[in-house]
Design a protein around this motif. Sequence first.
Motif, mmCIF file in Angstrom:
data_model
loop_
_atom_site.group_PDB
_atom_site.id
_atom_site.type_symbol
_atom_site.label_atom_id
_atom_site.label_comp_id
_atom_site.label_asym_id
_atom_site.label_seq_id
_atom_site.Cartn_x
_atom_site.Cartn_y
_atom_site.Cartn_z
ATOM 1 N N HIS A 45 0.833 -1.218 0.000
ATOM 2 C CA HIS A 45 0.000 0.000 0.000
ATOM 3 C C HIS A 45 0.870 1.271 0.000
ATOM 4 O O HIS A 45 2.046 1.206 -0.327
ATOM 5 C CB HIS A 45 -0.990 -0.027 1.174
ATOM 6 C CG HIS A 45 -1.721 -1.341 1.236
ATOM 7 N ND1 HIS A 45 -2.799 -1.640 0.446
ATOM 8 C CD2 HIS A 45 -1.471 -2.474 1.970
ATOM 9 C CE1 HIS A 45 -3.203 -2.888 0.698
ATOM 10 N NE2 HIS A 45 -2.409 -3.413 1.610
ATOM 11 N N GLY A 46 0.307 2.407 0.382
ATOM 12 C CA GLY A 46 1.032 3.680 0.324
ATOM 13 C C GLY A 46 0.207 4.744 -0.366
ATOM 14 O O GLY A 46 -0.762 4.438 -1.076
ATOM 15 N N GLY A 47 0.566 6.007 -0.151
ATOM 16 C CA GLY A 47 -0.191 7.126 -0.728
ATOM 17 C C GLY A 47 -1.589 7.164 -0.152
ATOM 18 O O GLY A 47 -1.777 7.068 1.057
ATOM 19 N N LYS A 48 -2.593 7.257 -1.049
ATOM 20 C CA LYS A 48 -3.988 7.330 -0.569
ATOM 21 C C LYS A 48 -4.504 5.975 -0.112
ATOM 22 O O LYS A 48 -5.562 5.876 0.509
ATOM 23 C CB LYS A 48 -4.888 7.865 -1.683
ATOM 24 C CG LYS A 48 -4.722 9.362 -1.877
ATOM 25 C CD LYS A 48 -5.641 9.895 -2.954
ATOM 26 C CE LYS A 48 -5.401 11.385 -3.145
ATOM 27 N NZ LYS A 48 -5.793 11.844 -4.458
ATOM 28 N N ASP A 49 -3.769 4.924 -0.451
ATOM 29 C CA ASP A 49 -4.196 3.565 -0.104
ATOM 30 C C ASP A 49 -3.572 3.155 1.238
ATOM 31 O O ASP A 49 -2.402 2.798 1.297
ATOM 32 C CB ASP A 49 -3.756 2.610 -1.236
ATOM 33 C CG ASP A 49 -4.003 1.151 -0.893
ATOM 34 O OD1 ASP A 49 -4.789 0.876 0.034
ATOM 35 O OD2 ASP A 49 -3.391 0.293 -1.566
ATOM 36 N N LEU A 64 5.541 0.024 6.271
ATOM 37 C CA LEU A 64 6.762 0.767 5.944
ATOM 38 C C LEU A 64 7.763 0.726 7.098
ATOM 39 O O LEU A 64 8.970 0.541 6.879
ATOM 40 C CB LEU A 64 6.410 2.222 5.594
ATOM 41 C CG LEU A 64 7.583 3.115 5.205
ATOM 42 C CD1 LEU A 64 8.277 2.607 3.939
ATOM 43 C CD2 LEU A 64 7.137 4.562 5.013
ATOM 44 N N ALA A 65 7.257 0.867 8.327
ATOM 45 C CA ALA A 65 8.156 0.846 9.500
ATOM 46 C C ALA A 65 8.888 -0.499 9.584
ATOM 47 O O ALA A 65 10.099 -0.546 9.821
ATOM 48 C CB ALA A 65 7.348 1.108 10.766
ATOM 49 N N GLY A 87 8.830 5.581 1.402
ATOM 50 C CA GLY A 87 8.113 6.698 2.025
ATOM 51 C C GLY A 87 6.620 6.473 1.879
ATOM 52 O O GLY A 87 6.178 5.422 1.402
ATOM 53 N N SER A 88 5.839 7.507 2.280
ATOM 54 C CA SER A 88 4.373 7.354 2.273
ATOM 55 C C SER A 88 3.776 7.705 0.914
ATOM 56 O O SER A 88 3.042 8.686 0.783
ATOM 57 C CB SER A 88 3.765 8.256 3.340
ATOM 58 O OG SER A 88 4.396 8.002 4.570
#
Length: 225
Positions: A45-49, A64-65, A87-88
């Motif tokens: 996932h990431g961003g808006k998801d 991510l962590a 990153g996010s």
Amino acid sequence: MKQRRRWMIACLCIFALVAVWKVQAETKSQALPLSGVTVVVDPGHGGKDDGASGGDLKEQEINLAIALKLRTELEKAGANVTMTRDGSYDLASDGATNRKREDMKKRVEIINTEPNDLFISIHLNTYPNVSIHGAQAFYRKGDEASKQLAEIIQRRFNDLTQTEKKSKTGDYFILNESERPGVLVECGFLSNAGDRKSLAQSSYQQQLAQLFTESIEEYLMALTL
Ligand SMILES: [Zn+2]
């Protein structure tokens, strides 16, 4: 004459020190268990998801962590690491009509085109029955190498979470479309209070990172035997 001899002795000492240092450096790099190995680490996932969520936790952030800690552990063990994201954000381009699809395709593209030995895709689970907890490793059906890696991870997952789950084949895009050995790991359930508490802790994320690193070492060791 004396001066010349001193110079010669000094030069010889420097040569000897450089030689010892070189041998030590080479021995050290050879001794690392994952030297020469490249791993793709894919935080889901990431961003808006955000992926799954539970309490104030978002899957994309915990993924991510864990992934960043895993990168550190793998590098300490001598591996090269390629992150699909660090990153996010997601991997879709601006104005993509189907962000999720493009994001997933780009992750698979990284796995299939960049040189690497295996990949690990990091996710968290959620389920309507909030008592369900524990971690599980998934692999592509019919892929023996990935199955072995998943079984090694699952054994360690069960020890860590005190559960008795089995690794399973999974019908996930990233598993189906990838041409390298790899696993998708669901590190716990955000729907379960106990798992949520663990997953939020940096020390638990670190334990997971070490667990994956040791599993990859064990998997590669078995391949060379
Ligand atoms: Zn997910």
